[in-house]
Design an enzyme around this catalytic site. Structure first.
Site, PDB file in Angstrom:
ATOM      1  CD  GLU A  36      -2.625  -0.691   2.751  1.00  0.00           C
ATOM      2  OE1 GLU A  36      -3.245   0.380   2.937  1.00  0.00           O
ATOM      3  OE2 GLU A  36      -2.492  -1.549   3.635  1.00  0.00           O
ATOM      4  CG  ASP A  47      -3.763   7.857   7.454  1.00  0.00           C
ATOM      5  OD1 ASP A  47      -3.637   6.624   7.477  1.00  0.00           O
ATOM      6  OD2 ASP A  47      -4.011   8.493   6.410  1.00  0.00           O
TER       7      ASP A  47
END
Length: 242
Positions: A36, A47
């Site tokens: 990724e 995040d």
């Protein structure tokens, strides 16, 4: 269950363009199966602080991201992780830029913020010859998880915690055991996994794990080779569960 998959996250250009490529090359040799690659954003809503710091670092380095994408090694399974919110105004152009190097796209905000447009963006991604790797969490209804598990390319990403890199008191094995029965696809589990969590989710039926913040933390403290040591350690753990 057979071979277990290691999905390695790394922010594009982190900590600089040379060491980013070095991490990709070395980790591939040590057992990372799928990558990724996080496209840096200033609005990383889902995040954690570690990955947010990595975004700031590469912005400060003023890296030419388009040029760096061209330098990426040829890897069979390379997924671009980006926020649909960032790309929505020119989504076709974004897909056209990445289609030569990547085979999939992961949009962490797709089901959370754009659920009504799921079918549209799924079709659009497929039109560019890319796979739509779908991110889910335990907060989504079972019916939705089951539906998107069949749509998701490569695997279904199941994030155990609200954000990356943060350990909160949950029962990973119980969550994975419950969702395993409704997922008709490879089930990859991530978000704040400790080494003990990893073993528990594999026992509970996960087909693999996704790790990111731990690599960045190791690069921050002791450099690329320290992160590669973790790739090697994780590959050893996964191979115990073949």
């Amino acid at each position: 269950m057979g071979y277990r998959c290691l999905v390695c996250y790394m922010t594009l250009g982190y900590p600089n363009d040379e060491e980013f490529i070095e991490f990709i090359n070395k980790s591939q040799k040590e057992g990372c199966d799928i990558y990724e690659i996080g496209i840096p954003t200033k609005y990383a809503k889902y995040d954690g602080p570690t990955i947010r710091r990595s975004y700031k670092k590469v912005f400060d380095e003023k890296i030419d991201f388009i040029d760096l994408l061209k330098k990426l090694p040829n890897i069979k399974k390379l997924i671009a992780l980006t926020y649909l919110e960032d790309q929505i105004n020119d989504f076709d152009s974004f897909l056209n830029i990445i289609r030569d190097k990547f085979n999939g796209v992961l949009l962490p905000d797709l089901l959370i913020d754009y659920l009504d447009y799921l079918d549209y963006y799924h079709k659009k991604i497929n039109e560019f010859g890319l796979k739509n790797v779908i991110f889910t969490t335990p907060t989504f209804p079972d019916k939705l998880i089951s539906k998107v598990s069949e749509m998701s390319g490569e695997f279904l990403y199941y994030g155990l915690r609200p954000t990356t890199g943060i350990e909160l008191p949950i029962s990973p094995d119980a969550l994975v055991s419950r969702v395993r029965g409704i997922v008709n696809n490879k089930l990859i589990v991530g978000f704040g996994l400790s080494l003990n969590d990893i073993k528990n989710v594999l026992k509970a039926g996960a087909d693999g794990i996704a790790i990111g913040s731990a690599f960045i933390q190791r690069i921050e403290t002791n450099g690329i080779d320290y992160a590669i040591d973790l790739v090697r350690e994780l590959r050893g753990i996964l191979d115990e569960f073949k």
